[in-house]
Design an enzyme around this catalytic site. Structure first.
Site, PDB file in Angstrom:
ATOM      1  N   LYS A  15       0.851  -1.167   0.094  1.00 40.12           N
ATOM      2  CA  LYS A  15       0.139   0.107   0.065  1.00 40.12           C
ATOM      3  C   LYS A  15       0.643   1.277  -0.059  1.00 40.12           C
ATOM      4  CE  LYS A  15       0.779   1.471   4.475  1.00 40.12           C
ATOM      5  NZ  LYS A  15       1.714   2.713   4.734  1.00 40.12           N
ATOM      6  N   GLY A 119       4.792  -4.036   4.021  1.00 39.05           N
ATOM      7  CA  GLY A 119       5.112  -5.223   3.437  1.00 39.05           C
ATOM      8  C   GLY A 119       4.997  -6.335   4.511  1.00 39.05           C
ATOM      9  N   ALA A 122       1.336  -6.971   5.072  1.00 35.71           N
ATOM     10  CA  ALA A 122       0.483  -7.635   4.030  1.00 35.71           C
ATOM     11  C   ALA A 122       0.985  -9.165   4.256  1.00 35.71           C
ATOM     12  CB  ALA A 122       1.228  -7.158   2.784  1.00 35.71           C
ATOM     13  N   ASP A 154      -1.512  -1.847  10.352  1.00 34.92           N
ATOM     14  CA  ASP A 154      -1.872  -1.975   8.924  1.00 34.92           C
ATOM     15  C   ASP A 154      -2.209  -3.160   8.411  1.00 34.92           C
ATOM     16  OD1 ASP A 154      -1.016   0.985   8.796  1.00 34.92           O
ATOM     17  OD2 ASP A 154       1.047   0.592   8.282  1.00 34.92           O
TER      18      ASP A 154
HETATM   19  O1  C5P Z   1       1.100  -1.022  14.718  1.00 38.81           O
HETATM   20  P1  C5P Z   1       2.545  -1.188  14.198  1.00 38.81           P
HETATM   21  O2  C5P Z   1       2.991  -2.309  15.275  1.00 38.81           O
HETATM   22  O3  C5P Z   1       2.605  -1.593  12.650  1.00 38.81           O
HETATM   23  O4  C5P Z   1       2.972   0.214  14.340  1.00 38.81           O
HETATM   24  C1  C5P Z   1       4.610   0.228  14.528  1.00 38.81           C
HETATM   25  C2  C5P Z   1       4.776   1.436  15.241  1.00 38.81           C
HETATM   26  O5  C5P Z   1       4.573   2.582  14.557  1.00 38.81           O
HETATM   27  C3  C5P Z   1       4.299   1.411  16.636  1.00 38.81           C
HETATM   28  O6  C5P Z   1       4.856   0.733  17.551  1.00 38.81           O
HETATM   29  C4  C5P Z   1       4.267   2.717  17.135  1.00 38.81           C
HETATM   30  O7  C5P Z   1       5.376   3.388  17.288  1.00 38.81           O
HETATM   31  C5  C5P Z   1       3.932   3.582  15.695  1.00 38.81           C
HETATM   32  N1  C5P Z   1       2.706   3.680  15.428  1.00 38.81           N
HETATM   33  C6  C5P Z   1       2.118   5.048  15.917  1.00 38.81           C
HETATM   34  N2  C5P Z   1       0.842   5.172  15.681  1.00 38.81           N
HETATM   35  C7  C5P Z   1       0.030   4.668  14.760  1.00 38.81           C
HETATM   36  C8  C5P Z   1       0.466   3.601  14.105  1.00 38.81           C
HETATM   37  C9  C5P Z   1       1.874   3.193  14.302  1.00 38.81           C
HETATM   38  O8  C5P Z   1       2.565   5.528  16.943  1.00 38.81           O
HETATM   39  N3  C5P Z   1      -1.310   4.915  14.662  1.00 38.81           N
END
Ligand code: C5P
Length: 317
Positions: A15, A119, A122, A154
């Protein structure tokens, strides 16, 4: 019930974010956001194969040339064990259904690693769908998207594909009608950026007054998407994380400027970067911009892709 399949292959899209507006930090440490996700036809493939009872999970990661990365990370930079989101997705499906997590997983990676194109997410989405089918579980899309949100912000979007507004921490999705095919060029950087580090850099820049004002809601972009005109869509692309990604990887400013010089309508850092996405007027312009960027040396590779692409799909055996 029909005979269980020996293996299930799922194709799942990367994406880009056409809009990424970042709000304040929530009590759980995540940032409140409003984004417009757009799936492109740069895809990873996830294969789940039956394993003997009690074998547990195993994972092999292949790069786009199908070279295997058995030990984990030397070739692709992707761990081939429980740290991988696809592994965690398979384990979650098994736990949720109360079945043993016995499967061999294989990821064929084309989406850039740590590139701001989700990625890893995904691959997790692909593993959810592939394992649900392999183990013949009656999981519908709402169940899969609930599980996806437990793995990462994501992960739900690649199940859906198309174009969608994401709110919350990105996991609450409302699809928007996808416009006529859009022509993009992706400029891939030689090294990745850590998503959490880019968010932290934005917090730092905002605290010191060095970040621009946050983006407003993506209303004008949504109107432009509904109408389908590339110029109006280009004029309304935006990403609050771009200033942080460029601060951590200053060469991205050159890449963004080069794409515009080569004829792209607009360029934007995708998600937390460092991949840059350029919207072009048509396929011929996208080929020219991709060739110019690849020759220019400010990025590792450049590829013309189209959006929006379909969400995760099981491939015929
Ligand atoms: O949710 P995910 O593990 O993909 O997010 C990775 C990192 O990106 C989180 O640990 C956080 O530091 C940051 N993040 C955030 N706010 C979001 C999505 C991601 O701070 N809405």
């Amino acid at each position: 019930m029909p005979n269980p399949p020996k293996s299930v292959s799922v194709r799942v899209p990367g994406k880009i974010n056409l809009h990424l507006g970042i709000g304040g930090v929530r009590p759980d440490g995540y940032h409140e956001l409003v984004t417009v996700f757009h799936a492109v036809d740069l895809v990873d493939e996830v294969v789940a194969t039956r394993a003997a009872p009690g074998a547990g999970l195993s994972l092999r990661v292949l790069d786009a040339e199908l070279r295997a990365d058995e030990q984990g990370s030397a070739l692709t930079g992707v761990p081939a064990d429980h740290r991988n989101l696809a592994w965690q997705a398979a384990a979650l499906v098994a736990r949720h259904a109360g079945v043993p997590a016995d499967a061999r997983l294989e990821l064929c990676k084309r989406i850039p690693v740590a590139g701001g194109m989700a990625g890893g997410s995904a691959d997790a989405a692909g593993a959810l769908l592939a394992c649900a089918r392999l183990w013949q579980l009656p999981f519908d899309l709402p169940t899969l998207t609930d599980l996806a949100a437990q793995i990462g912000s994501d992960v739900a979007f690649p199940l859906l594909g198309g174009t969608a507004v994401g709110t919350g921490r990105g996991e609450v999705l409302s699809p928007v009608p996808s416009p006529a095919p859009l022509h993009w060029v992706l400029a891939v950087s030689p090294t990745g950026l850590s998503t959490s580090a880019v968010y932290a850099e934005l917090d730092r820049l905002r605290a010191s007054g060095a970040a621009p004002a946050p983006l407003g809601p993506p209303d004008a972009l949504l109107v432009a998407l509904a109408a389908g005109g590339s110029h109006d869509i280009a004029a309304n692309l935006g990403n609050d994380l771009q200033v942080a990604a460029v601060s951590m990887a200053p060469q991205l400013a050159d890449t963004l400027a080069s794409g515009l010089r080569l004829g792209a309508l607009a360029g934007v850092v995708s998600g937390s970067g460092p991949t840059c996405a350029f919207l072009c007027a048509d396929a011929a312009s996208a080929s020219a911009v991709a060739a110019g960027l690849a020759a220019g040396g400010s990025c590792r590779a450049a590829a013309a892709v189209r959006g929006s692409a379909a969400g995760a799909q099981v491939l015929p055996c």
